[in-house]
Design a protein around this motif. Structure first.
Motif, short mmCIF file in Angstrom:
data_model
loop_
_atom_site.label_atom_id
_atom_site.label_comp_id
_atom_site.label_asym_id
_atom_site.label_seq_id
_atom_site.Cartn_x
_atom_site.Cartn_y
_atom_site.Cartn_z
N ASN A 436 -12.26 7.96 9.02
CA ASN A 436 -11.90 6.56 8.77
C ASN A 436 -13.08 5.79 8.19
N ALA A 437 -14.25 5.99 8.80
CA ALA A 437 -15.43 5.25 8.35
C ALA A 437 -15.83 5.66 6.94
N GLU A 438 -15.78 6.94 6.66
CA GLU A 438 -16.22 7.44 5.36
C GLU A 438 -15.23 7.05 4.25
N SER A 439 -13.94 7.14 4.55
CA SER A 439 -12.91 6.83 3.54
C SER A 439 -12.59 5.34 3.45
N GLU A 440 -12.90 4.60 4.52
CA GLU A 440 -12.57 3.18 4.65
C GLU A 440 -11.06 2.95 4.64
N ASN A 442 -9.25 3.69 7.54
CA ASN A 442 -9.13 3.12 8.89
C ASN A 442 -7.72 3.18 9.47
N LYS A 450 -6.06 -2.50 4.04
CA LYS A 450 -5.38 -1.57 3.12
C LYS A 450 -3.88 -1.86 3.07
N ARG A 475 -9.84 9.43 -1.61
CA ARG A 475 -10.83 8.95 -0.64
C ARG A 475 -10.83 9.80 0.62
#
Length: 489
Positions: A436-440, A442, A450, A475
């Motif tokens: 979640n953090a890396e792809s944003e 969440n 989003k 992502r």
């Protein structure tokens, strides 16, 4: 609220337990250790090391208990910790119930059983973000609703309630905030994921059966637009946090799999692709895109009003809203037409059958740095809220107490299987947070923006739905590579 019934039951429970308490027993409610008779009458020269081992065994906390032996399953309400006099602070996300006075009524009912434990409550509107700041600063009190934290940090912040094996026997969703088979959170209530709707509006539109597929649902919204003056689907865009509700449907509701959200999704290649059968995440989010693009939502998404929408759906100005079952009671109580409010399953069918994701709302966590008295008082309060308050029932929730009663609203879910997400596999507990953090993206972690972007693109017509999903897949794939997650082709 059905607090009159709750208060009466609480008083009766106090009376019954006060009689039972006359039989004696220790103040902690823990069972006294059994005594093993000596093998011989003259066994006076017993080995001192054996005595020390026996003493250590008696003093050792139960598996999953806190260092001082505090354990949720050992607590007997009305008998345990009745000698404690203290004040505890509770940090809550339910500002609506604080403002209405309902939380005060629950606390007053608790004090009928525990008059010497004072409960102070503080509400936070932007809870997901602000609670994390308060947690990291240590400025939150004794009980809080656990925000999104890495599970390997749970023991640094919160008191253990007990082992997963023990907690599973008494509460639902015990694995939500569990690490190394130790439970650190007890859910305040459970939610089934569906859609709150106005039955009178659907009837006026000629929709006589609950939609079971995305196409049927969009057709129902179109009928509402054509035949009534109601807004077919209200997005609640402006509130922001309400948008996160859409993530809750991509697991059990859209796949029928209890393993999808925390185990399969992590390793899935392109999880937002079109599966071609009206299932999975693609189908869930496309309902929102198609509704907005088709003019089946409010005229101006920027002006939606969370508090105002409750009265609007109650009086028939709104057809439906995509929200967890926690919202049902709020819509019922928002006006004079509560009988018109219903709750339906999310319109996806998997292999000819419908499923409903179910899971916990925010969990109670107890401050590991609180005093011993405050830890005990906090756990007593959590257990009372779970077993005696009627909170989950009053909120239209899935009961957390395994012996609790389901509210009437779930009658529309007959024949639909509830699916509770299984926990992540050992060693993968933090993968979803990292992805979640890396792809944003969440997912189920405050991914409001989003979902808002879906509404924006659908309204502006500047990006197709397939383009949005392709971006998310890219992502997610990039994040899987960075985190080092094995991808199943």
């Amino acid at each position: 609220m059905k607090l009159k019934k709750v208060l009466a039951l609480s008083l009766a429970a106090v009376m019954a337990l006060s009689v039972a308490g006359c039989g004696g027993g220790d103040s902690t409610g823990a069972s006294a250790p059994s005594e093993t008779p000596a093998e011989t009458a003259d066994n006076t020269g017993a080995d001192e090391s054996a005595d020390e081992a026996e003493s250590a065994e008696k003093e050792a906390p139960a598996e999953g208990a806190s260092a001082d032996g505090l354990n949720y399953t050992d607590i007997v309400l009305g008998e345990s910790y009745t000698d404690i006099t203290t004040s505890i602070k509770w940090l809550s996300h339910r500002t609506d119930l604080i403002e209405s006075g309902a939380i005060g009524e629950y606390i007053a009912a608790f004090n009928e059983m525990y008059p010497n434990i004072t409960v102070e409550v503080e509400g936070i509107t932007n809870y997901a973000d602000d609670a994390l700041l308060r947690l990291s600063a240590g400025d939150w009190g004794d009980v809080m609703m656990i925000p999104t934290v890495d599970k390997n940090l749970l023991s640094e912040y919160f008191v253990p309630y007990g082992s997963l094996a023990d907690m599973d026997k008494v509460v639902r969703f015990a694995n939500q905030w569990m690490y190394d088979d130790v439970v650190y959170g007890v859910a305040s209530t459970g939610n089934a994921q569906g859609i709150v709707y106005n039955k009178a509006v659907f009837e006026a539109a000629g929709v006589t059966s609950i939609p079971k597929t995305p196409d049927e649902f969009i057709a129902a919204l179109q009928a509402i637009k054509d035949k009534t003056d109601a807004i077919p689907l209200y997005t609640n865009y402006a509130a922001g946090w309400t948008m996160g509700a859409w993530d809750a449907y991509i697991g059990g509701s859209a796949t029928g799999s209890a393993e999808f959200m925390n185990q399969e999704l992590l390793h899935t290649k392109d999880p937002f692709k079109d599966y071609g059968d009206g299932t999975h995440a693609y189908a869930v989010y496309k309902i929102l895109y198609d509704a907005v693009a088709g003019g089946l939502t409010e005229d101006d998404y920027m002006t939606t009003d969370w508090e105002g929408c409750k009265g609007q759906i109650n009086n028939g100005q709104i057809g439906c809203m995509v929200l967890g079952s926690w919202a049902y009671s709020q819509m019922v109580e928002a006006g004079d037409h509560g009988d018109d409010i219903g709750y339906m399953s999310f319109p996806i069918t998997v292999g000819g059958k419908q499923y409903a994701s179910s899971g916990p709302d925010y969990n109670y966590g107890i401050n590991v740095n609180a005093s011993d008295d405050n830890k005990a008082a906090a756990m007593v309060f959590v257990k009372w809220m779970t077993e005696k308050s009627g909170f989950s029932f009053n909120e239209g929730g899935v009961p957390i107490d395994v012996n609790g009663e389901y509210p009437d609203l779930y009658s529309a879910f007959e024949g639909i299987d509830f699916v509770a997400d299984e926990p992540a596999l050992a060693g993968e507990e933090d993968f979803l947070n990292e992805l979640n953090a890396e792809s944003e993206i969440n997912i189920n972690a405050g991914g409001d923006s989003k979902i808002q972007q879906i509404i924006e693109h659908a309204s502006n017509g500047d990006m197709t739905f397939d383009e949005i999903m392709a971006d998310w897949n890219e992502r997610w794939s990039d994040a899987q590579e960075v985190v080092g997650v094995e991808v199943n082709q």
